[in-house]
Design a protein around this motif. Structure first.
Motif, PDB file in Angstrom:
ATOM      1  N   LEU A 110      41.084  54.583  34.045  1.00  0.00           N
ATOM      2  CA  LEU A 110      41.380  53.402  34.858  1.00  0.00           C
ATOM      3  C   LEU A 110      40.312  53.162  35.915  1.00  0.00           C
ATOM      4  CD1 LEU A 110      45.225  53.754  35.556  1.00  0.00           C
ATOM      5  CD2 LEU A 110      44.122  51.997  34.182  1.00  0.00           C
TER       6      LEU A 110
ATOM      7  N   ARG B 197      43.254  35.879  30.563  1.00  0.00           N
ATOM      8  CA  ARG B 197      43.561  37.238  30.102  1.00  0.00           C
ATOM      9  C   ARG B 197      44.957  37.670  30.585  1.00  0.00           C
ATOM     10  NH1 ARG B 197      43.056  41.242  26.384  1.00  0.00           N
ATOM     11  NH2 ARG B 197      43.291  43.275  27.336  1.00  0.00           N
TER      12      ARG B 197
ATOM     13  N   LEU C 213      48.282  38.497  28.168  1.00  0.00           N
ATOM     14  CA  LEU C 213      48.899  39.826  28.130  1.00  0.00           C
ATOM     15  C   LEU C 213      50.359  39.795  28.570  1.00  0.00           C
ATOM     16  CD1 LEU C 213      46.263  42.346  29.561  1.00  0.00           C
ATOM     17  CD2 LEU C 213      47.005  42.070  27.211  1.00  0.00           C
ATOM     18  N   SER C 214      50.624  39.098  29.681  1.00  0.00           N
ATOM     19  CA  SER C 214      51.989  39.093  30.216  1.00  0.00           C
ATOM     20  C   SER C 214      52.946  38.344  29.287  1.00  0.00           C
ATOM     21  CB  SER C 214      52.012  38.500  31.633  1.00  0.00           C
ATOM     22  OG  SER C 214      51.487  37.184  31.648  1.00  0.00           O
TER      23      SER C 214
ATOM     24  N   LYS D  10      39.680  47.419  30.768  1.00  0.00           N
ATOM     25  CA  LYS D  10      38.458  47.376  29.948  1.00  0.00           C
ATOM     26  C   LYS D  10      37.963  45.947  29.700  1.00  0.00           C
ATOM     27  CE  LYS D  10      39.252  51.834  27.757  1.00  0.00           C
ATOM     28  NZ  LYS D  10      39.589  52.565  26.514  1.00  0.00           N
ATOM     29  N   ILE D  11      38.848  45.075  29.226  1.00  0.00           N
ATOM     30  CA  ILE D  11      38.439  43.680  28.972  1.00  0.00           C
ATOM     31  C   ILE D  11      38.053  42.973  30.275  1.00  0.00           C
ATOM     32  CG2 ILE D  11      39.168  41.432  28.056  1.00  0.00           C
ATOM     33  CD1 ILE D  11      38.667  43.540  25.893  1.00  0.00           C
TER      34      ILE D  11
ATOM     35  N   LEU E 232      46.085  42.390  36.888  1.00  0.00           N
ATOM     36  CA  LEU E 232      45.657  43.084  35.666  1.00  0.00           C
ATOM     37  C   LEU E 232      45.593  44.601  35.879  1.00  0.00           C
ATOM     38  CD1 LEU E 232      42.926  40.577  34.466  1.00  0.00           C
ATOM     39  CD2 LEU E 232      44.985  41.201  33.180  1.00  0.00           C
ATOM     40  N   ARG E 233      45.146  45.030  37.072  1.00  0.00           N
ATOM     41  CA  ARG E 233      45.140  46.466  37.369  1.00  0.00           C
ATOM     42  C   ARG E 233      46.569  47.000  37.428  1.00  0.00           C
ATOM     43  NH1 ARG E 233      40.487  45.870  41.962  1.00  0.00           N
ATOM     44  NH2 ARG E 233      38.693  45.990  40.566  1.00  0.00           N
TER      45      ARG E 233
ATOM     46  N   LYS F  32      56.263  46.783  35.942  1.00  0.00           N
ATOM     47  CA  LYS F  32      55.889  47.452  34.682  1.00  0.00           C
ATOM     48  C   LYS F  32      56.703  48.736  34.520  1.00  0.00           C
ATOM     49  CE  LYS F  32      51.832  49.105  32.111  1.00  0.00           C
ATOM     50  NZ  LYS F  32      52.106  50.540  31.961  1.00  0.00           N
TER      51      LYS F  32
ATOM     52  N   LEU G 253      48.895  46.055  35.575  1.00  0.00           N
ATOM     53  CA  LEU G 253      49.232  46.248  34.146  1.00  0.00           C
ATOM     54  C   LEU G 253      48.441  47.402  33.525  1.00  0.00           C
ATOM     55  CD1 LEU G 253      49.347  42.604  32.701  1.00  0.00           C
ATOM     56  CD2 LEU G 253      51.280  44.135  33.094  1.00  0.00           C
ATOM     57  N   GLN G 254      47.518  47.968  34.323  1.00  0.00           N
ATOM     58  CA  GLN G 254      46.609  49.022  33.875  1.00  0.00           C
ATOM     59  C   GLN G 254      45.702  48.527  32.748  1.00  0.00           C
ATOM     60  OE1 GLN G 254      48.696  52.822  33.370  1.00  0.00           O
ATOM     61  NE2 GLN G 254      50.102  52.271  35.026  1.00  0.00           N
ATOM     62  N   ASP G 255      45.366  47.231  32.823  1.00  0.00           N
ATOM     63  CA  ASP G 255      44.418  46.627  31.883  1.00  0.00           C
ATOM     64  C   ASP G 255      43.072  46.519  32.586  1.00  0.00           C
ATOM     65  OD1 ASP G 255      43.545  45.134  29.510  1.00  0.00           O
ATOM     66  OD2 ASP G 255      43.461  43.431  30.881  1.00  0.00           O
TER      67      ASP G 255
END
Length: 462
Positions: free
Chosen positions: A242, A445, A449-450, A395-396, A388-389, A304, A391-393
């Motif tokens: 992360l 993005r 995702l959501s 990389k993209i 987004l963090r 989450k 969501l622990q997303d």
């Protein structure tokens, strides 16, 4: 009624974000005080602080960006009421942040000779090097503080980092006054005095935050009896997975602003000083968006953990909407007062430096008009990045930030700054382009995702 489902969250979001905003504004306010005090010494000194801090900003972006990995993990564990998981995330994060702080400090020392290769004014470089020597040491306590701060934010205890920051800022301002100008029998150290103030204040900041957390019931068990060298590979790997992309995200953004400082230096010390003024003012308003970004990270992380994905979307969009409203107000403020604000930094009555000061103020006033426009893009992109963090997303979003700032923004800044008549304004038009692309792509993005999370849970009605 549709709008009300978002606006009803504004009060709670602001209460959660306000301490973070105030703490970060405190950091930036001290930067403003530093710049005002140093500006009284001359434009070369102001440009030197700008150049020295440009190296610091890059190192800080990596350290602060990496530390943000702690917050969503602690927030998720808090949502699950899993103490062991939360303490493990904090302990491993603290170990990695301390290690990274030492590595970055050493890296800055090795990078100093680059100043002579960057076509910067010689008088500016010679002033910047002794300043940077001391400020570089302060990276270690700063990044350790960040580990404690991100942990505290993850528990929704956002007030305590603010208190520690405010105490440290008072110390910094007092020491700056005494040491820059040599007041009350203290040595007159010029910009090196500002570096001493920064170092001492950052040490104090860590100590006070630890004390606050040590005596609070909710956090006491987390921050005591830490077996810092008893580590587990799976948690180290999780934080690195992360933290590394998060560090790169912040690095890509900070690096393009740092590049703006360097390109401005090629144009001369006055454009560089003007860039520093506009950048410092824009940073003040950016800290408000950063506070909302932390609120998004914490609240999305909590939802989450609870697996409440419809609520997660509603809360995130309420934060985005609040950010939009606030940034529009800041944009109007910059446009209305663009001629007045730069005068805070320089002595307009200084006859000897009147021509330099007038030129700096004129350039900075034009930059603030462009800064007004990118307030909105900058605020939205950092708020969405926080969600987004949560969501622990990571990389993209890292790829998105690289593309926006370095494939779109930087080439525009470089070309328009050095090869067109726009010069300083051209540099900032590139920044505006990069931030706008980043905001749009990150938003798409998060929305994608959501929505998928809601659909996977079988709740089709969006």
């Amino acid at each position: 009624m549709m709008l009300q489902q978002y606006t009803k969250e504004f009060n709670y979001n602001l209460r959660l974000a306000a301490p973070v905003m105030l703490g970060m504004l405190g950091h930036t306010f001290v930067g403003l005080i530093d710049n005002i005090m140093v500006g009284q010494l001359g434009t070369a000194e102001l440009a030197a602080v700008s150049l020295g801090n440009s190296f610091m900003f890059i190192a800080m972006s990596l350290g602060i960006g990496f530390s943000t990995a702690i917050t969503p993990l602690v927030a998720e564990a808090d949502g699950e009421h899993n103490f062991a998981k939360g303490k493990s995330a904090f302990k491993h994060g603290l170990f990695l942040c301390t290690t990274l702080g030492i590595v970055l400090f050493v890296g800055i020392l090795f990078a100093k000779p680059l100043m002579y290769l960057m076509k910067q004014p010689v008088e500016v470089v010679e002033l910047a090097i002794p300043y940077l020597d001391l400020v570089a040491i302060s990276l270690v306590p700063l990044i350790v503080f960040q580990a404690f701060k991100q942990f505290s934010d993850g528990l929704s205890m956002t007030r305590y980092p603010m208190y520690a920051t405010l105490i440290a800022n008072i110390v910094n301002v007092v020491l700056n006054y005494l040491l820059i100008f040599g007041k009350f029998g203290f040595p007159q150290m010029g910009i090196v005095g500002a570096a001493v103030g920064t170092l001492v204040s950052r040490l104090i900041m860590v100590v006070f935050l630890w004390v606050f957390l040590r005596y609070k019931e909710k956090s006491k068990a987390y921050v005591t009896n830490i077996k810092i060298f008893v580590l587990q590979n799976n948690m180290l790997k999780k934080i690195l997975t992360l933290g590394f992309p998060s560090a790169l995200q912040m690095f890509f953004e900070v690096a393009i602003f740092t590049a703006a400082i360097w390109i401005s230096g090629i144009l001369g010390k006055n454009p560089q000083a003007a860039n520093q003024i506009a950048l410092n003012l824009a940073a003040m308003t950016f800290m408000v968006a950063m506070g909302l970004s932390v609120a998004a990270m914490v609240r999305v992380g909590n939802q989450k953990g609870l697996q409440q994905f419809r609520e997660l979307r509603r809360i995130a969009f309420s934060i985005f909407l609040l950010t939009l409203f606030i940034e529009i107000v800041f944009a109007l403020f910059f446009i209305v007062f663009n001629d007045v604000l730069p005068e805070i930094y320089l002595n307009v009555k200084d006859v000897e430096n009147f021509a330099d000061n007038t030129e700096v103020i004129g350039i900075a006033a034009k930059l603030l008009v462009i800064a007004a426009l990118f307030q909105i893009s900058d605020g939205i992109q950092v708020a969405v990045l926080g969600a987004l963090r949560g969501l622990q997303d990571v990389k993209i979003p890292t790829i998105i930030t690289f593309f926006a700032y370095w494939v779109v923004g930087f080439p525009i800044s470089y070309y328009m700054g050095l090869y067109t008549a726009y010069k300083s304004e051209g540099i900032w038009i590139g920044l505006l382009a990069g931030l706008t692309v980043s905001a749009l792509l990150l938003y798409f993005r998060f929305n994608y995702l959501s929505k998928n999370l809601v659909l996977k849970k079988g709740n089709i009605s969006l």
